[in-house]
Design an enzyme around this catalytic site. Sequence first.
Site, short mmCIF file in Angstrom:
data_model
loop_
_atom_site.label_atom_id
_atom_site.label_comp_id
_atom_site.label_asym_id
_atom_site.label_seq_id
_atom_site.Cartn_x
_atom_site.Cartn_y
_atom_site.Cartn_z
N LYS A 209 -10.08 23.21 -4.21
CA LYS A 209 -9.84 24.64 -3.96
C LYS A 209 -8.80 24.82 -2.87
CE LYS A 209 -14.33 24.84 -3.89
NZ LYS A 209 -15.74 25.05 -3.79
N HIS B 115 -11.30 24.88 6.94
CA HIS B 115 -12.51 24.95 6.13
C HIS B 115 -13.66 24.36 6.94
CE1 HIS B 115 -15.12 24.90 2.60
NE2 HIS B 115 -15.56 23.75 3.07
N SER C 70 -14.62 18.79 -4.60
CA SER C 70 -14.92 20.21 -4.80
C SER C 70 -14.21 21.05 -3.73
CB SER C 70 -16.44 20.41 -4.74
OG SER C 70 -16.78 21.75 -4.61
N ARG D 214 -24.41 20.89 -10.41
CA ARG D 214 -24.88 19.97 -9.36
C ARG D 214 -26.03 20.59 -8.58
NH1 ARG D 214 -19.91 19.63 -6.04
NH2 ARG D 214 -21.20 18.46 -4.61
N ASP E 271 -14.46 23.38 -11.05
CA ASP E 271 -15.36 23.17 -9.91
C ASP E 271 -16.51 24.16 -9.93
OD1 ASP E 271 -16.22 22.15 -7.29
OD2 ASP E 271 -15.74 24.20 -6.69
N1 URA Z 1 -18.86 23.33 -0.68
C1 URA Z 1 -18.12 23.23 -1.81
O1 URA Z 1 -17.22 24.02 -2.04
N2 URA Z 1 -18.43 22.23 -2.66
C2 URA Z 1 -19.40 21.33 -2.46
O2 URA Z 1 -19.59 20.45 -3.26
C3 URA Z 1 -20.16 21.45 -1.29
C4 URA Z 1 -19.86 22.47 -0.40
#
Ligand code: URA
Length: 434
Positions: free
Chosen positions: A191, A86, A187, A172, A165
């Site tokens: 995932k 990621h 967050s 947010r 999320d």
């Molecule tokens: N990417 C995400 O998936 N979540 C965040 O809070 C910031 C970047």
Amino acid sequence: MNEPFDAVDVIVTKRDGGRLSDAQVDWVLDAYTRGVVADEQMSALAMAILLNGMDRAEIARWTAAMIASGERMDFSGLSRPTADKHSTGGVGDKITLPLAPLVAVFGVAVPQLSGRGLGHTGGTLDKLESIPGWRAALSNDEMMRQLEDVGAVICAAGTGLAPADRKLYALRDVTGTVEAIPLIASSIMSKKIAEGTGSLVLDVKVGSGAFMKDAERAGELARTMVELGTDAGVRTVALLTDMAVPLGLTAGNALEVRESVEVLAGGGPADVVELTVALAREMLDAAGRPDADPAAALADGRAMDVWRRMIAAQGGDPDAELPVAREREQVVAEADGVLTTLDAYAVGVAAWRLGAGRARKEDPVQAGAGVELHARPGDRVRAGQPLLTLHTDTPERFGRAREALAGGVVVSPDAAAAASPAPRALVLDRVAAG
Ligand code: URA
């Protein structure tokens, strides 16, 4: 339903610097997903978390509650170990494209669930969608079959993973609470853990083109995510990498696919090759293949073979001509000297304004739009020499793209250039479970 807590009590606990109990965390995220906790209450709680933080156990529980809001994928039936990567996002960051097939060469399955771009950073799916015929949406069965047959999949994340999320992230975004490290870490990691990968390598970008502008906060984010992954049983490592300058020589969808194919053909810009190989080594190590030689597999065409099969398996034609923008304009050096500044954020915003990115998530992107770089910081240039080429289908965008570049592309006279700091290393730090 009789609710066990009152949202105001939960908000006040965090506002006053207290810690939330496991039961409070589980309830508040579940009740928010059910619509019982209102957006304005969750906004207040997110702001209290941004201001007062959360401890390691609280963040772990928050992450677990977000995972519990949706489905979990399971790759344990595959005959290969799994590894994922990621990136927190940057300008010209096309690394996933060569990296996924490269790691798959060594019998490690790469389930890369990706997103579309928003703002000045590009999205992996937008890049791949510039390949004629390629499709991002796969069913779970198609994904499993491709992981077993080809070894690598890059596709859209389904809506079933961590739905809490998705709702919280949108909130947010409009309440000034994106930057809270506990919320970013939970967050991203909810995932990735829900996706079910066995190991995970995080590329945490640092610099003007990144989400985290300074190394200290990026390091804290990396440590928090490594702890969350490790506590959840996922072998997790993070590299902190430079995003003060764009990666490679292109920013834009088809332009980046073309550059990735150059890397898979054994060429391409040195920084893209360096980071692809560094991340591949980490993924292979974490997946139990420490002796693999990814640099050799990139140079000798084995990664290209997997790339071709991966694209074809998702309906794409790896031999098709990629789209080219209808109009181009060059930005040239105004004087002799040395290119001392090539600011990632400025280039990212220019590419975005040319049509490579979107302002709202429903906007289309132009496949051919973006910025091509002809010089890197430290290069000596002559007056009139092209520094950048701007690509777009809609030439009325050139003016705003040039405005974005003002101050972000600087050619300095020799004396000033000699006094300016040397470019940073690409890999700045490595964070592993301690
Ligand atoms: N990417 C995400 O998936 N979540 C965040 O809070 C910031 C970047």
